[in-house]
Design a protein around this motif. Structure first.
Motif, PDB file in Angstrom:
ATOM      1  N   ILE A  61      54.650 -54.911  20.988  1.00  0.00           N
ATOM      2  CA  ILE A  61      55.573 -55.990  20.643  1.00  0.00           C
ATOM      3  C   ILE A  61      56.997 -55.460  20.719  1.00  0.00           C
ATOM      4  O   ILE A  61      57.279 -54.348  20.258  1.00  0.00           O
ATOM      5  N   ASN A  62      57.904 -56.255  21.282  1.00  0.00           N
ATOM      6  CA  ASN A  62      59.313 -55.882  21.356  1.00  0.00           C
ATOM      7  C   ASN A  62      60.139 -56.736  20.403  1.00  0.00           C
ATOM      8  O   ASN A  62      59.889 -57.937  20.240  1.00  0.00           O
ATOM      9  N   GLY A  63      61.126 -56.109  19.781  1.00  0.00           N
ATOM     10  CA  GLY A  63      61.992 -56.811  18.840  1.00  0.00           C
ATOM     11  C   GLY A  63      63.444 -56.747  19.267  1.00  0.00           C
ATOM     12  O   GLY A  63      63.791 -56.170  20.303  1.00  0.00           O
ATOM     13  N   THR A  64      64.293 -57.369  18.444  1.00  0.00           N
ATOM     14  CA  THR A  64      65.740 -57.361  18.659  1.00  0.00           C
ATOM     15  C   THR A  64      66.396 -56.618  17.507  1.00  0.00           C
ATOM     16  O   THR A  64      66.163 -56.940  16.334  1.00  0.00           O
ATOM     17  N   PHE A  65      67.212 -55.631  17.840  1.00  0.00           N
ATOM     18  CA  PHE A  65      67.903 -54.827  16.834  1.00  0.00           C
ATOM     19  C   PHE A  65      69.401 -55.094  16.938  1.00  0.00           C
ATOM     20  O   PHE A  65      70.021 -54.781  17.961  1.00  0.00           O
ATOM     21  N   TYR A  66      69.960 -55.691  15.879  1.00  0.00           N
ATOM     22  CA  TYR A  66      71.387 -56.011  15.876  1.00  0.00           C
ATOM     23  C   TYR A  66      72.167 -54.822  15.336  1.00  0.00           C
ATOM     24  O   TYR A  66      72.029 -54.440  14.172  1.00  0.00           O
ATOM     25  N   VAL A  67      72.981 -54.274  16.210  1.00  0.00           N
ATOM     26  CA  VAL A  67      73.551 -52.947  16.008  1.00  0.00           C
ATOM     27  C   VAL A  67      75.070 -53.007  15.800  1.00  0.00           C
ATOM     28  O   VAL A  67      75.810 -53.321  16.743  1.00  0.00           O
ATOM     29  N   PRO A  68      75.582 -52.696  14.589  1.00  0.00           N
ATOM     30  CA  PRO A  68      77.022 -52.472  14.443  1.00  0.00           C
ATOM     31  C   PRO A  68      77.342 -51.118  15.082  1.00  0.00           C
ATOM     32  O   PRO A  68      76.683 -50.110  14.781  1.00  0.00           O
ATOM     33  N   CYS A  69      78.321 -51.090  15.934  1.00  0.00           N
ATOM     34  CA  CYS A  69      78.538 -49.884  16.744  1.00  0.00           C
ATOM     35  C   CYS A  69      79.112 -48.714  15.955  1.00  0.00           C
ATOM     36  O   CYS A  69      79.176 -47.596  16.481  1.00  0.00           O
ATOM     37  N   ASN A  70      79.534 -48.934  14.695  1.00  0.00           N
ATOM     38  CA  ASN A  70      80.002 -47.805  13.889  1.00  0.00           C
ATOM     39  C   ASN A  70      78.907 -47.234  13.000  1.00  0.00           C
ATOM     40  O   ASN A  70      79.152 -46.311  12.225  1.00  0.00           O
ATOM     41  N   ALA A  71      77.686 -47.743  13.098  1.00  0.00           N
ATOM     42  CA  ALA A  71      76.592 -47.287  12.234  1.00  0.00           C
ATOM     43  C   ALA A  71      76.243 -45.833  12.537  1.00  0.00           C
ATOM     44  O   ALA A  71      75.998 -45.466  13.691  1.00  0.00           O
ATOM     45  N   LEU A  72      76.189 -45.007  11.506  1.00  0.00           N
ATOM     46  CA  LEU A  72      75.895 -43.586  11.699  1.00  0.00           C
ATOM     47  C   LEU A  72      74.529 -43.349  12.363  1.00  0.00           C
ATOM     48  O   LEU A  72      74.411 -42.472  13.222  1.00  0.00           O
ATOM     49  N   PRO A  73      73.476 -44.089  11.978  1.00  0.00           N
ATOM     50  CA  PRO A  73      72.200 -43.870  12.667  1.00  0.00           C
ATOM     51  C   PRO A  73      72.263 -44.167  14.162  1.00  0.00           C
ATOM     52  O   PRO A  73      71.474 -43.612  14.925  1.00  0.00           O
ATOM     53  N   LEU A  74      73.182 -45.027  14.567  1.00  0.00           N
ATOM     54  CA  LEU A  74      73.376 -45.264  16.005  1.00  0.00           C
ATOM     55  C   LEU A  74      74.093 -44.082  16.640  1.00  0.00           C
ATOM     56  O   LEU A  74      73.672 -43.564  17.688  1.00  0.00           O
ATOM     57  N   GLU A  76      74.421 -40.956  15.523  1.00  0.00           N
ATOM     58  CA  GLU A  76      73.713 -39.683  15.418  1.00  0.00           C
ATOM     59  C   GLU A  76      72.395 -39.650  16.184  1.00  0.00           C
ATOM     60  O   GLU A  76      71.891 -38.569  16.494  1.00  0.00           O
ATOM     61  N   ARG A  77      71.838 -40.830  16.517  1.00  0.00           N
ATOM     62  CA  ARG A  77      70.525 -40.879  17.183  1.00  0.00           C
ATOM     63  C   ARG A  77      70.578 -41.777  18.431  1.00  0.00           C
ATOM     64  O   ARG A  77      69.647 -42.497  18.736  1.00  0.00           O
ATOM     65  N   MET A  78      71.676 -41.669  19.134  1.00  0.00           N
ATOM     66  CA  MET A  78      71.926 -42.584  20.249  1.00  0.00           C
ATOM     67  C   MET A  78      70.853 -42.501  21.336  1.00  0.00           C
ATOM     68  O   MET A  78      70.467 -43.513  21.931  1.00  0.00           O
ATOM     69  N   ASP A  79      70.365 -41.294  21.606  1.00  0.00           N
ATOM     70  CA  ASP A  79      69.335 -41.160  22.641  1.00  0.00           C
ATOM     71  C   ASP A  79      68.071 -41.933  22.281  1.00  0.00           C
ATOM     72  O   ASP A  79      67.397 -42.479  23.161  1.00  0.00           O
ATOM     73  N   GLU A  80      67.751 -41.982  20.990  1.00  0.00           N
ATOM     74  CA  GLU A  80      66.562 -42.727  20.569  1.00  0.00           C
ATOM     75  C   GLU A  80      66.764 -44.225  20.716  1.00  0.00           C
ATOM     76  O   GLU A  80      65.846 -44.957  21.116  1.00  0.00           O
TER      77      GLU A  80
END
Length: 262
Positions: A61-74, A76-80
Motif C-alpha cells: 500500500i502506498n500513502g501520502t506524506f505531507y512534508v514541511p521542508c524544515n523538518a529535521l527528520p527530512l 537528517e534522513r533525506m535518502d530514506e
C-alpha cells in the motif's frame, strides 16, 4: 411477436447503464472499486519512516506524506525519504515552515516566526512554491498534492485556495467528510482526523465509505509516538491489514493518484 421481442429488448437494456455497464459494475466507481481510501501522514516524523512505511510496504500500500521542508527528520534522513518516493509513496507539499494562524483561539503554541497571521500573501506563496522546488530536488517529481497547515486557508484575510490551484491537482483539508465523485472539490478534500482511535473505529469509517461508495482520507500525525496527536501502532496496523484484506473492494492510493482519477 414483434411487440414481445421489443419488450424483451427494452427489459434487457434496463439493466445496463448508458455506457453498457451493468448496475453492479457501475457501483465500482473508484478505479474499479466500490470506494477509495487515502492514508496521509503529516509533518515528516521519524515514526513515519520507522513504523508506518514498513507496515505499508508489507501490505503493498502506498500513502501520502505531507512534508514541511524544515523538518529535521527530512533533513537528517533525506535518502530514506527519497527511497520511499521511489517506491510509490507521495511526498506532498506542507510548506517549508508549517505556518499556522496564531491569532485563533487555542493557538498559543504558534511561534512568532511561524505565525500565519503575520505573513503577507506573497511570503506564503513563495514558501509554497519553493517547497515544491525542494521536494522536486528530493523525489524528481513536479506533480504532487498539498495539505493546508492546521487547516488554515487564508492569509491577509484572503483565501489562497484558488491561487495555489494552478500548482496542485488537489489539496487536503482537515474538515471531515466522505467525498463523492459528483461533489468533491479537489482543492478542499475532506479528511478524518485520527487521534487515539482504535483500529475498530478506523475500520468502521472505511466501512461507512464503502457503503456510500465514497472517498475517505485519513489524516495521521504520530503513529506509535513522537507527536501529541497520536494513534497506537497497533490501531494503525489493524487498519492497514484490513485494507490489504479488502483490496478487491477498496482502492488505496496516494492522494495524487486519486486526484488524477477524479
Amino acid at each position: 411477436m414483434k411487440s414481445l421481442l421489443l419488450t424483451i429488448v427494452l427489459i434487457s437494456f434496463s439493466f445496463l447503464s448508458p455506457m453498457g455497464v451493468t448496475a453492479q459494475e457501475s457501483e465500482k466507481v473508484w478505479n474499479g472499486h466500490k470506494c477509495a481510501v487515502v492514508l496521509t501522514y503529516d509533518d515528516a516524523l521519524n515514526v513515519h519512516l520507522d513504523n508506518v512505511v514498513p507496515a505499508l510496504d508489507a501490505a503493498d500500500i502506498n500513502g501520502t506524506f505531507y512534508v514541511p521542508c524544515n523538518a529535521l527528520p527530512l533533513i537528517e534522513r533525506m535518502d530514506e525519504w527519497r527511497e520511499i518516493a521511489r517506491n510509490g509513496h507521495e511526498l506532498g507539499n506542507h510548506t517549508i515552515f508549517h505556518p499556522c494562524d496564531g491569532s485563533l483561539a487555542g493557538r498559543e503554541w504558534v511561534s512568532a516566526d511561524q505565525d500565519l497571521s503575520t505573513y503577507s500573501f506573497f511570503r506564503l506563496m513563495e514558501e509554497i512554491r519553493v517547497g515544491n522546488a525542494m521536494l522536486k530536488a528530493i523525489d524528481g517529481k513536479e506533480h504532487r498534492t498539498f495539505a493546508y497547515t492546521c487547516g488554515d486557508k487564508s492569509v491577509e484575510d484572503s483565501s489562497f485556495v484558488e491561487a495555489i490551484s494552478k500548482w496542485f491537482p488537489a489539496a487536503r483539508d482537515v474538515m471531515f467528510r466522505i467525498e463523492h465523485q459528483d461533489e468533491v472539490n479537489p482543492m478542499e478534500v475532506g479528511s478524518f482526523f485520527v487521534m487515539n482511535n482504535t483500529g475498530e473505529e478506523l475500520i468502521a469509517q472505511v466501512e461507512k465509505a464503502r457503503m456510500e461508495g465514497g472517498l475517505l482520507v485519513f489524516l495521521f500525525h504520530g503513529v506509535g509516538g513522537e507527536h501529541a496527536l497520536n494513534v497506537s501502532l497497533e490501531a494503525h496496523n489493524k487498519l492497514v491489514e484490513y485494507l490489504q484484506t479488502n483490496k478487491e473492494y477498496i482502492w488505496v492510493a496516494p492522494l495524487v493518484e486519486v486526484a488524477d482519477y477524479f
